[in-house]
Enzyme design. Structure first.
Site, PDB file in Angstrom:
ATOM      1  N   ASP A  19       0.827  -1.209   0.000  1.00  0.00           N
ATOM      2  CA  ASP A  19       0.000   0.000   0.000  1.00  0.00           C
ATOM      3  C   ASP A  19       0.867   1.268   0.000  1.00  0.00           C
ATOM      4  O   ASP A  19       1.975   1.265   0.532  1.00  0.00           O
ATOM      5  CB  ASP A  19      -0.922  -0.023   1.242  1.00  0.00           C
ATOM      6  CG  ASP A  19      -2.100   0.919   1.087  1.00  0.00           C
ATOM      7  OD1 ASP A  19      -2.341   1.414  -0.036  1.00  0.00           O
ATOM      8  OD2 ASP A  19      -2.787   1.168   2.100  1.00  0.00           O
ATOM      9  N   HIS A  36       2.708   3.047  -8.969  1.00  0.00           N
ATOM     10  CA  HIS A  36       2.507   1.612  -9.252  1.00  0.00           C
ATOM     11  C   HIS A  36       3.706   1.049 -10.028  1.00  0.00           C
ATOM     12  O   HIS A  36       4.166  -0.058  -9.759  1.00  0.00           O
ATOM     13  CB  HIS A  36       1.221   1.390 -10.048  1.00  0.00           C
ATOM     14  CG  HIS A  36      -0.024   1.850  -9.338  1.00  0.00           C
ATOM     15  ND1 HIS A  36      -0.254   1.596  -8.008  1.00  0.00           N
ATOM     16  CD2 HIS A  36      -1.107   2.550  -9.775  1.00  0.00           C
ATOM     17  CE1 HIS A  36      -1.428   2.122  -7.656  1.00  0.00           C
ATOM     18  NE2 HIS A  36      -1.955   2.709  -8.708  1.00  0.00           N
ATOM     19  N   LEU A 130      11.074 -20.747  -4.406  1.00  0.00           N
ATOM     20  CA  LEU A 130      10.116 -19.825  -3.764  1.00  0.00           C
ATOM     21  C   LEU A 130       8.819 -19.877  -4.567  1.00  0.00           C
ATOM     22  O   LEU A 130       8.854 -19.956  -5.793  1.00  0.00           O
ATOM     23  CB  LEU A 130      10.667 -18.387  -3.805  1.00  0.00           C
ATOM     24  CG  LEU A 130       9.705 -17.281  -3.377  1.00  0.00           C
ATOM     25  CD1 LEU A 130       9.587 -17.230  -1.846  1.00  0.00           C
ATOM     26  CD2 LEU A 130      10.159 -15.913  -3.887  1.00  0.00           C
TER      27      LEU A 130
HETATM   28  C1  IPE Z   1      -5.467  -2.679  -0.167  1.00  0.00           C
HETATM   29  O1  IPE Z   1      -5.079  -1.364  -0.394  1.00  0.00           O
HETATM   30  C2  IPE Z   1      -5.440  -3.461  -1.434  1.00  0.00           C
HETATM   31  C3  IPE Z   1      -4.108  -3.673  -1.995  1.00  0.00           C
HETATM   32  C4  IPE Z   1      -2.976  -3.369  -1.424  1.00  0.00           C
HETATM   33  C5  IPE Z   1      -4.087  -4.315  -3.282  1.00  0.00           C
HETATM   34  P1  IPE Z   1      -6.155  -0.209  -0.613  1.00  0.00           P
HETATM   35  O2  IPE Z   1      -5.402   1.049  -0.713  1.00  0.00           O
HETATM   36  O3  IPE Z   1      -7.064  -0.560  -1.720  1.00  0.00           O
HETATM   37  O4  IPE Z   1      -6.984  -0.291   0.754  1.00  0.00           O
HETATM   38  P2  IPE Z   1      -7.874   0.792   1.484  1.00  0.00           P
HETATM   39  O5  IPE Z   1      -8.830   1.316   0.483  1.00  0.00           O
HETATM   40  O6  IPE Z   1      -6.953   1.844   1.992  1.00  0.00           O
HETATM   41  O7  IPE Z   1      -8.520   0.042   2.601  1.00  0.00           O
HETATM   42  C1  IPE Z   2      -1.448   0.206  -3.402  1.00  0.00           C
HETATM   43  O1  IPE Z   2      -1.240   1.573  -3.437  1.00  0.00           O
HETATM   44  C2  IPE Z   2      -1.693  -0.384  -4.758  1.00  0.00           C
HETATM   45  C3  IPE Z   2      -3.061  -0.877  -4.979  1.00  0.00           C
HETATM   46  C4  IPE Z   2      -4.000  -0.874  -4.084  1.00  0.00           C
HETATM   47  C5  IPE Z   2      -3.379  -1.372  -6.304  1.00  0.00           C
HETATM   48  P1  IPE Z   2      -2.449   2.598  -3.492  1.00  0.00           P
HETATM   49  O2  IPE Z   2      -2.812   2.816  -4.913  1.00  0.00           O
HETATM   50  O3  IPE Z   2      -3.564   2.141  -2.616  1.00  0.00           O
HETATM   51  O4  IPE Z   2      -1.778   3.902  -2.902  1.00  0.00           O
HETATM   52  P2  IPE Z   2      -2.376   4.900  -1.845  1.00  0.00           P
HETATM   53  O5  IPE Z   2      -2.838   4.077  -0.678  1.00  0.00           O
HETATM   54  O6  IPE Z   2      -3.523   5.600  -2.507  1.00  0.00           O
HETATM   55  O7  IPE Z   2      -1.248   5.820  -1.507  1.00  0.00           O
HETATM   56 MG    MG Z   3      -4.021   2.427  -0.661  1.00  0.00          MG
END
Ligand code: IPE
Ligand code: IPE
Ligand code: MG
Length: 243
Positions: A19, A36, A130
């Protein structure tokens, strides 16, 4: 001194809730998708560190069922990135003995992506250094529900199975989950400071150690992975017992 993996208490299965990509990009005045892209580098680093530390399973939450609700442009960019990254990383993963798996609601994925996934899974199915599991279009509640449906269908197909159902224990239910055959995660790490599971491995994570770190995913590299493993080695897992 015996320095075997057992004595060092190395986790068998480490799982990452990746995240913070969007925030990482925003901090740099860039589009979210840039975060990403950079996050793929972190995946590569963690795979290498997992191999080096002797972790056998590395699972990564790449896209949740809820993430389908993001703006279409971001969803499209993420899906295109998956296709590109899988194709690009596969030769090196295969060379390094990594078995590649994708788990999730694959019916929602584009045919092109499903094709790449099938090819990569087939190409690496005999590797055993792995296992890298990408949770894609996944959610914990989806998984438990699809498992319950599968189990119900077995009984509808053959009512004699009803006895088996009455005697089923939690280990017996495991085989219906999308993660069947994969040991439960010993350690779940979430980056970016959020302290929630966001519908991740709800059943499988019942007894996982949880580690929440402030580092944003694109900054989570080998040193951070090693530190997480080190954190785990110091935990005392009691499973409800008195030690
Ligand atoms: C959780 O992250 C999903 C992934 C890391 C793929 P999100 O950014 O989507 O989660 P919320 O919305 O903060 O709960
Ligand atoms: C995690 O990073 C990647 C996915 C959930 C696909 P985010 O896209 O949720 O990044 P933030 O949380 O908005 O910074
Ligand atoms: Mg996020």
């Amino acid at each position: 001194m015996n320095m075997s993996k057992e004595s060092l208490n190395i986790p068998v299965h480490v799982s990452m809730i990746m995240d913070g990509n969007g925030r990482w990009a925003k901090e740099r005045g860039k589009e979210r998708v840039y975060g990403h892209f950079e996050g793929v580098e972190s995946v590569r680093a963690c795979v290498e560190a997992a191999v080096e530390t002797g972790v056998k399973y590395l699972s990564i939450y790449a896209f949740s069922e809820e993430n389908w609700n993001r703006p279409q442009e971001e969803v499209d960019a993420l899906m295109a990135l998956m296709v590109k990254a899988m194709a690009a990383e596969m030769p090196a993963l295969d060379r390094n003995g990594v078995r590649f798996m994708v788990i999730g609601n694959r019916e929602r994925l584009a045919p092109e992506l499903n094709e790449v996934i099938d090819t990569c899974m087939k190409q690496t199915e005999h590797n055993d250094t792995l296992t890298l599991i990408v949770l894609l279009s996944y959610s914990g509640k989806w998984d438990i529900l699809q498992a319950a449906k599968k189990m119900a269908m077995e009984i509808v197909g053959n009512p004699d199975n009803a006895d088996e159902l009455l005697n089923m224990d939690v280990d017996g239910f495991d085989r219906f989950l999308a993660t069947a055959g994969i040991p439960d995660p010993d350690l779940i790490v979430r980056t970016s400071g959020e302290c929630r599971l966001s519908n991740y491995l709800l059943w499988q994570g019942a007894y996982s150690e949880l580690l929440f770190v402030d580092t944003l995913w694109p900054d989570f590299r080998k040193d951070e992975f090693r530190a997480a493993v080190e954190y785990y080695t110091k935990r005392d897992r009691r499973y409800g017992k008195v030690k």
